[in-house]
Every structure is written in structure tokens, then in C-alpha cells.
Design a protein around this motif. Structure first.
Motif, short mmCIF file in Angstrom:
data_model
loop_
_atom_site.label_atom_id
_atom_site.label_comp_id
_atom_site.label_asym_id
_atom_site.label_seq_id
_atom_site.Cartn_x
_atom_site.Cartn_y
_atom_site.Cartn_z
N ASP A 120 0.85 -1.19 0.09
CA ASP A 120 -0.08 0.08 0.03
C ASP A 120 0.85 1.23 -0.06
O ASP A 120 0.54 2.17 0.23
N ALA A 121 2.17 1.13 -0.31
CA ALA A 121 2.98 2.24 -0.14
C ALA A 121 2.43 3.15 -1.47
O ALA A 121 2.64 2.75 -2.49
N PRO A 122 2.29 4.41 -1.22
CA PRO A 122 1.59 5.09 -2.19
C PRO A 122 2.44 5.66 -3.38
O PRO A 122 2.19 5.52 -4.55
N GLU A 123 3.69 6.21 -2.73
CA GLU A 123 4.53 6.81 -3.96
C GLU A 123 5.73 6.25 -3.63
O GLU A 123 6.19 6.60 -2.46
N LEU A 124 6.70 6.26 -4.66
CA LEU A 124 8.13 6.28 -4.82
C LEU A 124 8.76 6.95 -5.69
O LEU A 124 8.43 6.81 -6.95
N VAL A 125 9.48 8.08 -5.40
CA VAL A 125 10.49 8.71 -6.34
C VAL A 125 11.75 8.95 -5.89
O VAL A 125 12.37 9.08 -4.80
N GLU A 173 14.32 8.36 -11.99
CA GLU A 173 15.00 9.10 -13.17
C GLU A 173 16.36 9.39 -12.58
O GLU A 173 16.65 10.16 -11.59
N TYR A 174 17.43 9.50 -13.53
CA TYR A 174 18.70 9.91 -13.56
C TYR A 174 19.36 9.30 -12.37
O TYR A 174 20.35 9.81 -11.54
N GLY A 401 2.16 13.40 -18.67
CA GLY A 401 2.51 13.66 -17.18
C GLY A 401 2.23 12.55 -16.06
O GLY A 401 0.87 12.11 -16.23
N LEU A 402 2.68 12.31 -15.26
CA LEU A 402 2.59 11.49 -14.05
C LEU A 402 2.60 12.29 -12.68
O LEU A 402 3.75 12.91 -12.56
N THR A 403 1.53 12.46 -11.93
CA THR A 403 1.59 13.37 -10.87
C THR A 403 1.73 13.07 -9.53
O THR A 403 1.05 11.85 -9.19
N PHE A 404 2.57 13.28 -8.70
CA PHE A 404 3.07 12.84 -7.37
C PHE A 404 2.55 13.79 -6.37
O PHE A 404 3.08 14.86 -6.08
N ALA A 405 1.39 13.38 -5.76
CA ALA A 405 0.52 14.28 -4.85
C ALA A 405 1.56 14.60 -3.42
O ALA A 405 1.70 15.59 -3.18
N GLN A 413 8.79 20.34 -8.27
CA GLN A 413 7.91 19.72 -9.35
C GLN A 413 7.11 18.57 -8.76
O GLN A 413 7.64 17.93 -7.91
N THR A 414 5.82 18.62 -9.25
CA THR A 414 4.81 17.30 -8.97
C THR A 414 4.49 16.44 -9.97
O THR A 414 4.15 15.32 -9.78
N THR A 415 4.74 16.72 -11.16
CA THR A 415 4.24 16.25 -12.39
C THR A 415 5.49 16.14 -13.30
O THR A 415 6.14 16.97 -13.67
N PHE A 416 5.77 14.78 -13.67
CA PHE A 416 6.69 14.22 -14.49
C PHE A 416 6.36 13.75 -15.79
O PHE A 416 5.42 12.67 -15.66
N SER A 417 6.74 14.09 -17.05
CA SER A 417 6.12 13.10 -18.22
C SER A 417 7.38 12.42 -19.03
O SER A 417 8.53 12.77 -18.44
N SER A 418 6.74 11.31 -19.38
CA SER A 418 7.82 10.49 -19.94
C SER A 418 8.41 11.19 -20.92
O SER A 418 7.89 11.93 -21.85
N PRO A 419 9.89 11.02 -21.51
CA PRO A 419 10.43 11.59 -22.65
C PRO A 419 9.98 11.19 -23.83
O PRO A 419 9.59 10.01 -24.01
N ALA A 420 9.91 12.07 -24.77
CA ALA A 420 9.74 11.77 -26.21
C ALA A 420 10.65 10.73 -26.69
O ALA A 420 11.79 10.69 -26.70
N PRO A 421 10.02 9.87 -27.83
CA PRO A 421 10.95 8.86 -28.40
C PRO A 421 11.97 9.72 -29.31
O PRO A 421 11.71 10.93 -29.84
N SER A 422 13.13 8.94 -29.88
CA SER A 422 14.13 9.70 -30.49
C SER A 422 14.00 8.70 -32.06
O SER A 422 14.04 7.50 -31.62
#
Length: 431
Positions: A120-125, A173-174, A401-405, A413-422
Motif C-alpha cells: 500500500d506504499a502510495p509513492e516512490l520517487v 530518473e537519472y 505527465g504522471l503526478t505525485f501528490a 515539481q510534482t508532475t513528470f512526463s515520460s521523454p519523447a522518443p527519438s
């Protein structure tokens, strides 16, 4: 019950932990922490001599530059997160989870157990975070075993990171994962973005770099995987199966994977158990096998597996990435592949192949992948044939975007978008 041992340098974190029922504790006019927050402050050294538990009503926030050292080889500490965890490192000042320097001589020392999240862990960043030398074997005293997380038997190796909330959200990320004795990340639920990470050498006897099971929606992109014992990407719908996992895996670079495991799964990318996956623009370089699947428990027929780029510098490598029904090797219509040893070299800016390579070596012995070199550069040279031919027209789950409340008030920053393809293949184009 929470166990914590800290160095003198980290005494300040006790004052930063709020055990009352106030709605918030603020350390500046701009940053407002939850009242139940545990703070491991900027540039702090935290020494774990026992397991650490984040209760379901708590949030652990690790600030940039913090170093967390597991220092008890007998206990082999785990960090079990029943609440939320936010590791907020920066490029200039990353966070590091590691072991004592004296324990780093063996790259698979297994002297701590990684970060294991609850159902039930809500969020991991995890942002700009290094995680290394994990993979401890569970005992009856392991918090993950006591909380019936990951594996319910003792003697099981735990991954560096495990996330399993089917209704949760995860962002990695990173980050850099290095020398973890089991899987680097093992994900069994939730919405997630895994992008711009480096996965270096994992799995003593087995283990995958990126391992996804059922109940997941994920965008997995621009990652570099070097020397995964088994697969760079193991993608399966096994598990809870309330929701079929649908994964977009694109623009990843996989190098020298699968050599150290002589079993059938060892290779580069593995599909099984009804997984729905879309594979685009991935660059597979001198891995034991090309794309494989479980012939007795296949992927969803709606999977897309092309275009991807497969390079082999040896004749054996060329042979072991050709479509073969009995071996379960798959090719796609638009794939680009070496036809002979060394053909279609993608021309990395700086990577020297070892002279004694043996993609079928099957152990941690001579001929296995050479140690990681920080000077390597997996960008593509200007003359690279891998700079064009990729697909950039597909959709992805979190383009918007994916938002982390839980980041509200504690991070910019609370919302992160997946990078566009190349259109190039792999994680990096031409500099």
C-alpha cells in the motif's frame, strides 16, 4: 517498530522527525513537510546498523547529497517503506545508498537488502540517486520477510528496489544502480516512469536489471544497462494479474548482458506470460541472445517488437540473435541486425570491446564482461548507422505527465512526463 542507528553527523535528523499529529512542519517559508515526515537532511551521513521501517502513515524524505551506509554485515539492513519515499538528489549532489568501504571489495557482497516497498506504499520517487551493493539474502529477522513483502520464504535475495502497489506511482530518473547481487529493480504494480538511468553489473547467480510483472503501466526509456547477469529487460504479466501490464520500452541501450547466466533466459530482452509490450528503438549490443520469449507461456499477440537495433561483434553473437522457434528468439520486420561479425557497428563515441569476450561464458570468470569504465561514452558517433530508422510516432502512457501528490510543498515539481522518443537507436544520439 522502527530501528535506526545514525552517525554523529546525522544527529540533526532526529530533530527533523515529527512524531506529533500536527498537519505540517516547515523548515523554510517555501518548504512544508508533512507532520509525519522523517527527514534525512542535505549532505548528511546516515549509518544503518539495523533495519529501518517507514510506517504506513509516514513519509521518508532524503535530501540531496545524503549518504546512507549499511554497516552491519550480520544484520544486512533493509529499508522497508510502508508509506512513501522521496529521494530528491540533484545532478551536482546525488544521494547514495551503499555499504562500508571495507565491504566493497566484493561487488556482490550482499551486505544490505535494498529498498522494499509495501503493498500500500502510495509513492516512490528516486531522483539522482545511486544504489549499490544490495541483494542480501532474507532471514527470519528481515523486515521484508516479517511484513510478507517480495518473497515469503527466507534465504531469498532481495532486489535493490521493489515496488508493488497496484494503485501506486513510481518515478526513477537519472539514477545509477551498481553491483546489486539480484535484480536492480523489481516492479509488480502501479504507474511508473523509469528513464535516463544507468544499470551497471547486477546478479551474482541470476537477476535482471529491469524486471516488470503484472498490474503495471510504465514508460521505460533512455536507460543504459551494462552486464546484467540475465536480461536487461525482463517483461512478464505474471503476478497478481488484476490488470494486464502494458509497457512502452524505447530508446534503451543494452550492452554485454546475459553472459554470466548459461540458462535459457540469459540474454537481452525476455517476454512471457501474456505481457503486452511495445519495443521501439532499443539498441542491443553484444548480448548473449537477441529478443527471446517463453515458448510455453508467450507474450500477448498484440505486442510490437520492432524496430530495434541488434549488433554483434562475434559470429556466435550473430547466430544467437537470429529468429529461431526452438530457442524462442524473435526478430521484427523492421529490425536492423548484424549480418556478419562486426557488421553495422553503431559506433559508440568511446567504448573498447574486450579482447577475451565470451558471450557464452556462463559464470563470473575470465571472458565475462569487463568492469565498468567511467570514461565510456555510449553516444553515437556522427557516422553511426544507428542514428536513423527509429519510430517516433507511437504514443506512451505519460506523455502528459504522471503526478505525485506527496511532492506538493516539498519539491519544485510534482508532475513528470515520460521523454519523447527519438529516431536514433539507444539511449543517446550524437552529441
Amino acid at each position: 517498530m522502527k530501528f535506526l542507528a545514525i552517525s554523529l553527523a546525522a544527529i540533526a535528523l532526529l530533530a527533523a522527525c515529527s512524531d506529533n499529529n500536527e498537519s505540517a512542519v516547515s523548515n523554510t517559508s517555501e518548504t512544508v513537510y508533512p507532520g509525519n515526515a522523517i527527514i534525512w537532511p542535505k549532505d548528511t551521513t546516515v549509518i544503518l546498523t539495523d533495519h529501518f521501517l517507514v510506517e504506513s502513515d509516514q513519509t521518508l524524505i532524503v535530501q540531496e547529497g545524503a549518504t546512507i551506509i549499511a554497516s552491519n554485515a550480520e544484520v544486512k539492513p533493509e529499508i522497508v517503506v510502508l508509506g512513501s519515499l522521496y529521494c530528491l538528489g540533484t545532478e551536482e549532489n546525488p544521494i547514495t545508498f551503499t555499504v562500508d568501504a571495507s565491504m566493497q571489495g566484493d561487488r556482490f557482497s550482499r551486505n544490505w537488502g535494498g529498498i522494499i516497498c509495501g503493498y500500500d506504499a502510495p509513492e516512490l520517487v528516486l531522483l539522482h540517486t545511486n544504489i549499490e551493493y544490495g541483494g542480501a539474502l532474507t532471514t527470519e529477522n528481515s523486515l521484508s520477510f516479517q511484513n510478507k513483502l517480495f518473497k515469503t520464504e527466507t534465504g531469498e535475495g532481495v532486489p535493490a528496489v521493489h515496488f508493488c502497489n497496484r494503485s501506486g506511482k513510481m518515478l526513477i530518473e537519472y539514477c545509477t544502480f551498481r553491483n546489486n547481487a539480484e535484480d536492480q529493480i523489481y516492479i509488480t504494480g502501479g504507474e511508473s516512469i523509469v528513464a535516463h538511468n544507468t544499470f551497471i553489473c547486477n546478479g551474482e547467480d541470476g537477476g535482471d536489471a529491469i524486471n516488470y510483472k503484472s498490474d503495471c503501466l510504465a514508460d521505460i526509456a533512455y536507460n543504459v544497462v551494462y552486464d546484467a547477469n540475465t536480461n536487461g529487460l525482463k517483461l512478464s504479466n505474471g503476478g497478481f494479474t488484476d490488470i494486464q501490464s502494458h509497457l512502452y520500452c524505447y530508446n534503451n541501450t543494452l550492452v554485454n548482458c546475459g553472459w554470466r547466466r548459461p540458462k535459457k533466459k540469459g540474454g537481452s530482452i525476455w517476454l512471457e506470460a501474456g505481457i503486452l509490450v511495445e519495443l521501439y528503438n532499443n539498441l542491443v549490443y553484444d548480448c548473449r541472445w537477441g529478443l527471446k520469449h517463453d515458448v510455453s507461456d508467450e507474450e500477448d499477440p498484440n505486442c510490437v517488437i520492432t524496430p530495434n537495433y541488434y549488433f554483434a561483434s562475434t559470429a556466435t553473437g550473430v547466430e544467437q540473435m537470429q529468429a529461431d522457434e526452438s530457442e524462442g528468439i524473435l526478430n521484427g520486420a523492421d529490425d536492423i541486425m548484424s549480418e556478419t561479425a562486426g557488421d553495422k557497428d553503431p559506433l559508440f563515441v568511446n567504448f573498447t570491446r574486450q579482447s577475451n569476450m565470451n558471450i557464452n561464458v556462463g559464470d563470473n570468470v575470465e571472458g565475462a564482461p569487463q568492469d565498468w569504465d567511467e570514461t565510456w561514452d555510449f553516444h553515437l558517433a556522427a557516422a553511426s548507422p544507428a542514428l536513423t530508422g527509429g519510430n517516433v510516432t507511437f504514443s506512451r502512457h505519460f506523455a502528459n505527465g504522471l503526478t505525485f501528490a506527496g511532492l506538493e510543498g516539498i519539491y519544485s515539481q510534482t508532475t513528470f512526463s515520460s521523454p519523447a522518443p527519438s529516431a536514433y537507436f539507444g539511449a543517446f544520439g550524437n552529441e
